[in-house]
Design a protein around this motif. Structure first.
Motif, mmCIF file in Angstrom:
data_model
loop_
_atom_site.group_PDB
_atom_site.id
_atom_site.type_symbol
_atom_site.label_atom_id
_atom_site.label_comp_id
_atom_site.label_asym_id
_atom_site.label_seq_id
_atom_site.Cartn_x
_atom_site.Cartn_y
_atom_site.Cartn_z
ATOM 1 N N UNK A 14 15.802 1.556 0.575
ATOM 2 C CA UNK A 14 14.575 1.804 1.341
ATOM 3 C C UNK A 14 13.545 2.492 0.452
ATOM 4 N N UNK A 15 12.343 1.957 0.440
ATOM 5 C CA UNK A 15 11.254 2.486 -0.396
ATOM 6 C C UNK A 15 10.369 3.412 0.438
ATOM 7 N N UNK A 16 10.105 4.601 -0.086
ATOM 8 C CA UNK A 16 9.185 5.553 0.520
ATOM 9 C C UNK A 16 8.027 5.789 -0.436
ATOM 10 N N UNK A 17 6.831 5.795 0.098
ATOM 11 C CA UNK A 17 5.642 6.079 -0.698
ATOM 12 C C UNK A 17 5.421 7.584 -0.699
ATOM 13 N N UNK A 22 -3.887 11.919 0.062
ATOM 14 C CA UNK A 22 -4.425 10.564 0.072
ATOM 15 C C UNK A 22 -4.295 9.821 -1.240
ATOM 16 N N UNK A 23 -3.614 10.414 -2.189
ATOM 17 C CA UNK A 23 -3.462 9.782 -3.505
ATOM 18 C C UNK A 23 -2.001 9.398 -3.725
#
Length: 89
Positions: A14-17, A22-23
């Motif tokens: 699972x990919x989390x940002x 906001x960057x």
């Protein structure tokens, strides 16, 4: 765990940002996203070595997603789980 109905399911890789103010800083990919029967979500990550990059991403993840428990499985912890499973057979 699924057969014992302790969890509803899981998603691997699972990919989390990891975004701050906001960057976009980076992405963090955990080994497993676990969904429990009560809809509680937690992540599991298997690690053989704690690299400086992992430590930073772990701290960012915990700061940005404080409601998601993060479990790190190491070789020592895996062996403890494995021994417990063998004792129950």
């Amino acid at each position: 765990m699924v057969q014992k109905k302790e969890i509803k399911g899981f998603i691997s890789q699972k990919r989390y940002s990891l975004d701050v103010n906001g960057r976009h800083i980076c992405d963090h990919i955990v080994d497993f996203l676990i969904v429990r029967v009560n809809d509680q979500v937690e992540v599991w990550d298997a690690k053989g070595l704690y690299t400086p990059v992992f430590r930073l991403k772990y701290k960012l993840f915990c700061a940005l997603y404080p409601d998601i428990p993060y479990r790190v499985i190491t070789k020592k912890r895996y062996m403890e789980i494995y021994k417990c499973l063998n004792c129950q057979r």
